[in-house]
Design an enzyme around this catalytic site. Structure first.
Site, PDB file in Angstrom:
ATOM      1  CB  ALA A 203      41.030  37.281  55.196  1.00  0.00           C
ATOM      2  CE  LYS A 204      44.979  36.276  48.252  1.00  0.00           C
ATOM      3  NZ  LYS A 204      46.382  36.470  48.653  1.00  0.00           N
ATOM      4  N   GLY A 205      40.235  37.700  49.340  1.00  0.00           N
ATOM      5  CA  GLY A 205      39.063  38.168  48.617  1.00  0.00           C
ATOM      6  C   GLY A 205      39.360  38.170  47.144  1.00  0.00           C
TER       7      GLY A 205
END
Ligand code: NAD
Length: 442
Positions: free
Chosen positions: A131-133
């Protein structure tokens, strides 16, 4: 709110106290990180006999959340920010990946970073998907109170995805342990009790792990030393240039300096310094702590980022951001070993040029995997509420890094491919195998 309402007679956004955030620009061509991540994926998949549908499923993010949210500034204005959280894969477990605060954050960058996280976790055999944000903001332009309000609001916006069993963020460029603490506190306040396992990279006082802050840089150094061992090189007095003297770059520099290597140049985004006889990274860090900048460290020559990349040195550590080595400068790189501390510092076009030149590349998903590895150890410690001493953490990190390094070397030999392709092949195969074993729902 009262102050804002008072100004509502004027329809102009400025006098309403509202600032419009510009729409993020889509990067084109060689410097679009998502297109680069896909190009790397396609290249690796061509060596695997995957079902077309499995490959197609892994080629795309699982889910993407895009949020626009207001933050109250200290002067009473309301500023609107844009943020993202992308899950690339949930096949092997909950998703794991950092949160980036930078002006240039855009959906394609977050997608690419999420995809690389899937491969990194699989390569390290961690039970996570990627994931990444990120939020498109320069954190240096905000006061501490504004940064806290932005973080708590962004954490609330992404809490539909975030959770200790579903999605566990961590720090990345522009974020730090304090920001992770605010995220943990916000999430815990909403649930009514403390949930430290919702983020990693937290301060040790609230369930962080010893060794986490240094883990990525230590991992970079471990992979460099393993590469030298493979090449039959003695690290003593070998020269190192470090682009990006931040968390990852500075720890890598200190660790390599402690091993007897000579750190000849370091830079930050504004340039840096060179000294042919070697710099003391501890002295550079002290200079930064005293308010100095990397580029005005005394008794050394000024150097630009471009010049640093082209230095004749044994090891080049790229520990800044994406797209630093492109088709424009790849043929000028003279280092024997390129260690990718950053995510995506080399474009696919540049990668081919570097491989043709015989440069030994330690690919990002291997080189900088120390961070997520100790994040995993932090999560495990939080879940069991039992914490380990730092030597145990560092020993586990070293063991896992060397194991992954060896498996990449073996795969590169077996498939006769570059280190990057080998790392991707191994990782993609592990996720694809898990997908096949789980079966296609329903
Ligand atoms: P950081 O913000 O602490 O440091 C980044 C450094 O790079 C700073 O010195 C900054 O001035 C410099 N920089 C930024 N843009 C630059 C540019 N265009 N040219 C040259 N230098 C530039 O960030 P960090 O945590 O050290 O992360 C660095 C890289 O490592 C990022 O790509 C990040 O995604 C990756 N990474 C970090 C971790 C981690 O645990 N921190 C884990 C895995 C990967």
């Amino acid at each position: 709110m009262h102050e804002i309402d008072q100004k509502c007679g004027d329809a102009s956004p400025k006098t309403l106290g509202v600032h419009r955030s510009p729409l993020p620009q889509r990067t084109q061509g060689e410097e679009n990180p998502y297109e680069n991540a896909i190009a790397q994926f396609d290249k690796a998949v061509s060596h695997l006999r995957l079902h077309n549908g499995i490959a197609e499923a892994l080629r795309h993010p699982k889910r993407e959340l895009s949020v626009t949210f207001p933050v109250l500034m200290d002067n009473g204005d309301i500023k609107v920010f844009r943020g993202y959280r992308v899950h690339h894969s949930v096949v092997k477990g909950p998703t794991k990946g950092g949160i980036r605060y930078a002006k240039a954050v855009a959906l394609d960058e977050v997608r690419a970073l999420a995809m690389w996280m899937t491969w990194k976790c699989a390569l390290m055999n961690l039970p996570y998907g990627g994931a990444k944000g990120g939020v498109a903001v320069d954190p240096k332009e905000l006061s501490s109170r504004e940064l806290e309000r932005l973080t708590r609001r962004y954490a609330t916006e992404i809490s539909v995805l975030m959770g200790p069993e579903s999605d566990i963020p961590a720090p990345d460029v522009g974020t730090n342990p304090q920001i992770m603490a605010w995220i943990m506190d916000t999430y815990s306040m909403h649930r009514g009790f403390s949930i430290p396992a919702v983020v990693t990279g937290k301060p040790v006082e609230i369930g962080g792990s010893l060794g986490r802050t240094e883990a990525t840089g230590r991992g970079v150094a471990i992979t460099i030393l393993e590469s030298m061992r493979r090449k039959g090189l003695d690290p003593k007095n070998k020269t190192v240039a470090v682009q990006g003297f931040g968390n990852v770059g500075s720890v890598a520099a200190k660790t390599l300096y402690d091993m007897g290597m000579s750190i000849v140049a370091v830079t930050c985004s504004r340039g840096g310094v060179f000294h042919g006889k070697g710099l003391n990274p501890y002295a550079v860090i002290k200079h930064l702590e005293e308010g100095g900048c990397v580029f005005n460290f005394p008794d050394a020559d000024h150097i630009t980022n471009e010049e640093l990349l082209q230095l004749d040195c044994d090891v080049l550590v790229a520990a800044a951001v994406e797209n630093q080595i492109t088709s424009r400068n790849a043929d000028k790189i003279r280092a024997g070993i390129l260690a990718e501390g950053a995510n995506g510092p080399t474009t696919p076009e540049a990668d081919e040029i570097l491989n043709d030149k015989g440069i030994f590349i330690i690919p990002d998903i291997l080189c900088n995997a120390g961070g997520v590895t100790v994040s995993y150890l932090e999560w495990v410690q939080d879940l069991q509420s039992f914490f380990w001493p730092v030597n145990e953490i560092n020993n586990k990190l070293e063991g896992l890094m060397i194991k992954a390094f060896d498996s990449v070397m073996e795969c590169a030999q077996r498939y006769r491919v570059s280190n990057r392709e080998a790392a991707q092949i191994l990782a993609i195969k592990r996720v694809a195998d898990a997908m096949v074993i789980r079966g296609i729902y329903p």
